[in-house]
Design a protein around this motif. Structure first.
Motif, short mmCIF file in Angstrom:
data_model
loop_
_atom_site.label_atom_id
_atom_site.label_comp_id
_atom_site.label_asym_id
_atom_site.label_seq_id
_atom_site.Cartn_x
_atom_site.Cartn_y
_atom_site.Cartn_z
N ALA A 76 0.86 -1.19 0.00
CA ALA A 76 0.00 0.00 0.00
C ALA A 76 0.89 1.23 0.00
N SER A 77 0.48 2.25 -0.72
CA SER A 77 1.25 3.48 -0.82
C SER A 77 2.70 3.22 -1.22
N GLY A 78 2.89 2.21 -2.08
CA GLY A 78 4.21 1.93 -2.61
C GLY A 78 5.16 1.19 -1.68
N ARG A 79 4.67 0.69 -0.56
CA ARG A 79 5.56 -0.05 0.35
C ARG A 79 4.90 -1.33 0.84
N VAL A 80 5.72 -2.30 1.18
CA VAL A 80 5.22 -3.55 1.75
C VAL A 80 4.79 -3.26 3.18
N VAL A 81 3.52 -3.54 3.49
CA VAL A 81 3.00 -3.27 4.83
C VAL A 81 2.77 -4.55 5.63
N ARG A 82 2.76 -5.69 4.94
CA ARG A 82 2.53 -6.95 5.66
C ARG A 82 2.91 -8.11 4.75
N THR A 83 3.51 -9.13 5.34
CA THR A 83 3.79 -10.38 4.65
C THR A 83 3.30 -11.49 5.57
N ARG A 84 2.60 -12.45 4.97
CA ARG A 84 1.98 -13.50 5.79
C ARG A 84 2.11 -14.85 5.08
N ASP A 85 2.61 -15.87 5.80
CA ASP A 85 2.65 -17.24 5.28
C ASP A 85 1.27 -17.87 5.43
N LEU A 86 0.86 -18.62 4.42
CA LEU A 86 -0.41 -19.33 4.44
C LEU A 86 -0.15 -20.83 4.31
N TYR A 87 -0.89 -21.59 5.07
CA TYR A 87 -0.78 -23.05 5.05
C TYR A 87 -1.96 -23.63 4.29
N ALA A 88 -1.76 -24.81 3.73
CA ALA A 88 -2.83 -25.51 3.01
C ALA A 88 -2.97 -26.91 3.59
N GLY A 89 -4.17 -27.44 3.46
CA GLY A 89 -4.44 -28.80 3.88
C GLY A 89 -5.07 -29.57 2.73
N LEU A 99 -5.72 -10.45 6.34
CA LEU A 99 -6.23 -9.08 6.23
C LEU A 99 -5.14 -8.09 6.57
N MET A 100 -5.37 -6.87 6.13
CA MET A 100 -4.47 -5.77 6.48
C MET A 100 -5.30 -4.55 6.80
N PRO A 101 -4.75 -3.62 7.60
CA PRO A 101 -5.48 -2.37 7.86
C PRO A 101 -5.70 -1.61 6.57
N ALA A 102 -6.84 -0.94 6.46
CA ALA A 102 -7.13 -0.13 5.28
C ALA A 102 -6.26 1.12 5.31
N ILE A 103 -5.46 1.31 4.28
CA ILE A 103 -4.59 2.47 4.14
C ILE A 103 -5.04 3.21 2.89
N VAL A 104 -5.38 4.48 3.02
CA VAL A 104 -5.92 5.25 1.90
C VAL A 104 -4.94 5.26 0.73
#
Length: 129
Positions: A76-89, A99-104
């Motif tokens: 958001a706004s040209g920068r990485v604000v969150r990285t999250r690993d996801l698992y699968a089954g 989810l991430m916070p809403a950034i205008v």
């Protein structure tokens, strides 16, 4: 759109090398997730909603539940604000989300496999009310 995903190179002689064989059935942003389903899928958000959700539906007949299968990168706004690993089954209807916070402003969420290959991307915009 469905995408086949293999996290390791697999030859016909050695099919056991792949940790996952997930097919991406759905990748989208939404206003929320309720009972493991996206609520109001959209790419337009108003900052008053607080969050932007990324929802992922997979069809996996092979997955390692102890190792992340995918990574989400929120920008958001040209920068990485969150990285999250996801698992699968193992499931024909495996669902996961983040989810991430809403950034205008404009933003996007990227989905990568374990090897860092970009598999999908969803652009979105967050505006003031």
């Amino acid at each position: 759109m469905a995408l086949a995903v293999a996290s390791a190179a697999v030859s016909a002689a050695s099919p056991a090398l792949a940790d996952t064989d997930c097919i991406i059935r759905e990748f989208r942003t939404a206003k929320g997730v309720y009972q493991r389903e996206p609520v109001e899928p959209t790419t337009e958000f108003v900052v008053e909603y607080d969050r932007v959700h990324a929802f992922l539906r997979l069809d996996c007949s092979r997955a390692d539940p102890d190792r992340p299968a995918f990574t989400l990168r929120w920008i958001a706004s040209g920068r990485v604000v969150r990285t999250r690993d996801l698992y699968a089954g193992v499931s024909p209807n495996w669902r996961t989300w983040d989810l991430m916070p809403a950034i205008v402003g404009p933003g996007f969420v990227q989905l990568f496999d374990r090897d860092g290959t970009l598999l999908a991307e969803e652009a979105f915009t967050v505006r003031l009310p």
